[in-house]
Design a protein around this motif. Structure first.
Motif, short mmCIF file in Angstrom:
data_model
loop_
_atom_site.label_atom_id
_atom_site.label_comp_id
_atom_site.label_asym_id
_atom_site.label_seq_id
_atom_site.Cartn_x
_atom_site.Cartn_y
_atom_site.Cartn_z
N PHE A 73 5.83 0.53 -5.64
CA PHE A 73 6.21 -0.02 -4.34
C PHE A 73 5.02 -0.03 -3.37
CE2 PHE A 73 7.92 0.25 -0.01
CZ PHE A 73 8.82 -0.81 -0.02
N VAL A 74 4.22 1.03 -3.40
CA VAL A 74 3.07 1.12 -2.48
C VAL A 74 2.07 -0.01 -2.72
CG1 VAL A 74 1.11 2.51 -1.71
CG2 VAL A 74 3.35 3.58 -2.05
N PRO A 75 1.58 -0.18 -3.97
CA PRO A 75 0.70 -1.34 -4.18
C PRO A 75 1.43 -2.66 -3.97
CG PRO A 75 1.22 -0.28 -6.26
CD PRO A 75 1.67 0.65 -5.19
N GLY A 76 2.76 -2.66 -4.17
CA GLY A 76 3.52 -3.86 -3.87
C GLY A 76 3.46 -4.21 -2.40
N MET A 77 3.37 -3.18 -1.54
CA MET A 77 3.22 -3.42 -0.11
C MET A 77 1.89 -4.11 0.18
SD MET A 77 5.86 -2.44 1.66
CE MET A 77 5.22 -2.10 3.31
N PHE A 78 0.86 -3.72 -0.56
CA PHE A 78 -0.42 -4.42 -0.41
C PHE A 78 -0.26 -5.87 -0.87
CE2 PHE A 78 -1.95 -0.02 -0.67
CZ PHE A 78 -2.79 0.01 0.44
N GLY A 79 0.62 -6.07 -1.84
CA GLY A 79 0.85 -7.42 -2.34
C GLY A 79 1.49 -8.33 -1.31
N VAL A 80 2.05 -7.74 -0.26
CA VAL A 80 2.59 -8.56 0.82
C VAL A 80 1.49 -9.44 1.41
CG1 VAL A 80 3.53 -8.44 3.17
CG2 VAL A 80 4.49 -7.00 1.36
N SER A 81 0.26 -8.93 1.38
CA SER A 81 -0.86 -9.72 1.90
C SER A 81 -1.07 -10.97 1.06
CB SER A 81 -2.14 -8.88 1.90
OG SER A 81 -2.50 -8.50 0.56
N HIS A 82 -0.71 -10.89 -0.23
CA HIS A 82 -0.83 -12.06 -1.11
C HIS A 82 0.05 -13.20 -0.59
CE1 HIS A 82 -1.24 -14.05 -5.14
NE2 HIS A 82 -0.11 -14.60 -4.74
N GLN A 122 6.22 -10.10 7.17
CA GLN A 122 7.54 -9.54 7.46
C GLN A 122 8.54 -9.95 6.38
OE1 GLN A 122 8.30 -11.09 11.37
NE2 GLN A 122 7.16 -9.46 12.40
N ALA A 123 8.53 -11.21 5.99
CA ALA A 123 9.43 -11.69 4.94
C ALA A 123 9.13 -11.00 3.61
CB ALA A 123 9.30 -13.20 4.79
N GLY A 124 7.84 -10.76 3.35
CA GLY A 124 7.44 -10.11 2.11
C GLY A 124 7.93 -8.68 2.01
N VAL A 125 7.85 -7.93 3.10
CA VAL A 125 8.32 -6.54 3.10
C VAL A 125 9.82 -6.49 2.85
CG1 VAL A 125 8.66 -4.49 4.53
CG2 VAL A 125 6.47 -5.70 4.60
N LEU A 126 10.58 -7.32 3.53
CA LEU A 126 12.03 -7.35 3.35
C LEU A 126 12.40 -7.71 1.91
CD1 LEU A 126 13.09 -9.17 6.66
CD2 LEU A 126 13.46 -6.75 6.08
N THR A 127 11.69 -8.68 1.35
CA THR A 127 11.96 -9.11 -0.02
C THR A 127 11.62 -8.02 -1.03
OG1 THR A 127 11.53 -11.42 0.57
CG2 THR A 127 11.44 -10.86 -1.77
N LEU A 128 10.50 -7.33 -0.83
CA LEU A 128 10.08 -6.28 -1.75
C LEU A 128 11.07 -5.13 -1.79
CD1 LEU A 128 7.88 -5.20 -3.65
CD2 LEU A 128 6.79 -4.15 -1.66
N VAL A 129 11.60 -4.75 -0.64
CA VAL A 129 12.58 -3.67 -0.59
C VAL A 129 13.80 -4.00 -1.45
CG1 VAL A 129 14.22 -2.46 0.92
CG2 VAL A 129 11.87 -2.82 1.68
N MET A 130 14.19 -5.25 -1.46
CA MET A 130 15.39 -5.66 -2.18
C MET A 130 15.15 -5.91 -3.66
SD MET A 130 17.09 -8.22 0.65
CE MET A 130 18.68 -8.22 -0.17
#
Length: 313
Positions: A187-196, A130-138
């Motif tokens: 952004f899309v592969p960045g969303m996968f990066g949230v798993s990292h 959840q923190a990763g998604v919020l951070t990536l958007v910004m």
């Protein structure tokens, strides 16, 4: 067993989470991210150049880490090794700051304000995601700019593409020529990066908890510098080895010298022309960079957070 809070309404949940926001985490996260970036940016630049090197573009080809450093230094000077450092400092500083802020705010909310309440690996992964998604958007626009600036080569490659005068010029140019979509490339592969981040924080938190339990201490007890270094390095190594291919795809989508029709097309072309090795290009300089970077970031964060908390409480 820890119970997860029930959402009554989005507004009420947001107000409840906001009550647990502590800006010490933001300050400590920014400090850690900036410190590690300033020290290790050249390795990040080299990692990006390796990642986008597919042998089909008019860009330099490097033969190993040492050759990359010597070639860039010879052709572009010391400044060449620090191309893209400004957006990288902004990106890493804000990303780590927001990540630690979001993660610890949501975590404290779930714990009901009691930092000694254990959550378990699944909950740690969920909160980190959840923190990763919020951070990536910004922060995604900053990462696009950083990638573009890192991929500006010397005059020896005159046909390599558009050059930018700096971070502000890159932001304006990308927005003017490519719109909002240009700022959110990758952004899309960045969303996968949230798993990292989820894997890394889960491993880091669990190792700290197990170690404190072994010492018969509360799970939020302060550790020594060597413990933080060891846990940070181990968690990062685990996360990086599992999720690295997404970073290659993300860098290639953000690269101004390639034209892909999306993430799937990028994956197909990479596999077709380079095989599985293409998905791991730049892994060695990446690990050379991320391990000490993570150790610096986490040790700095933990100590700065404790220091700020002590002097503001």
């Amino acid at each position: 067993m820890t119970s997860v809070k029930t959402f009554t309404s989005p507004t009420a949940a947001a107000k409840s989470v906001f009550q647990h926001v502590k800006y010490e985490h933001l300050v400590a996260g920014v400090t850690g991210g900036v410190a590690s970036t300033l020290i290790l940016h050249p390795l990040d630049l080299i990692k990006i150049r390796f990642a986008v090197s597919d042998g089909r573009s008019p860009t330099p080809q490097y033969h190993g880490l040492r050759n990359a450093v010597s070639t860039i230094f010879r052709e572009e000077g010391l400044r060449g090794l620090y191309k893209g450092v400004t957006p990288n400092v902004w990106g890493s500083g804000s990303a780590w700051g927001f990540y630690f802020l979001f993660y610890n705010s949501i975590k404290t909310w779930v714990q009901g304000g009691n930092s000694k309440t254990p959550l378990g690996p699944t909950m740690h992964m969920l909160l980190a995601a959840q923190a990763g998604v919020l951070t990536l958007v910004m922060t995604n626009p900053v990462w696009v700019v950083k990638t573009r600036l890192c991929l500006q080569y010397s005059d020896a490659y005159p046909n390599s593409g558009r050059n930018y005068a700096g971070m502000v010029d890159a932001l304006k140019s990308i927005y003017r020529l490519e719109g909002v979509r240009g700022l959110y490339r990758g952004f899309v592969p960045g969303m996968f990066g949230v798993s990292h981040g989820a894997i890394q924080f889960m491993a880091y938190e669990e190792m700290k908890n197990y170690y404190n339990e072994y010492r018969n201490c509360p799970i939020d007890a302060k550790l020594g510098t060597m413990e933080y270094l060891g846990f940070a390095a181990t968690s990062k190594l685990l996360a990086a080895s599992v999720t690295y291919p997404y970073q290659v795809i993300r860098a290639r989508l953000q690269d101004q010298y390639h034209n892909y029709q999306g993430s799937v097309d990028c994956v197909r072309q990479t596999w077709r022309y380079e095989g599985y090795r293409g998905f791991y290009k730049g892994l060695v300089p990446n690990l050379t960079r991320v391990l000490p970077a993570t150790m610096i970031t986490f040790v700095t964060y933990e100590n700065v957070w404790r220091w700020v908390q002590h002097y503001t409480s």
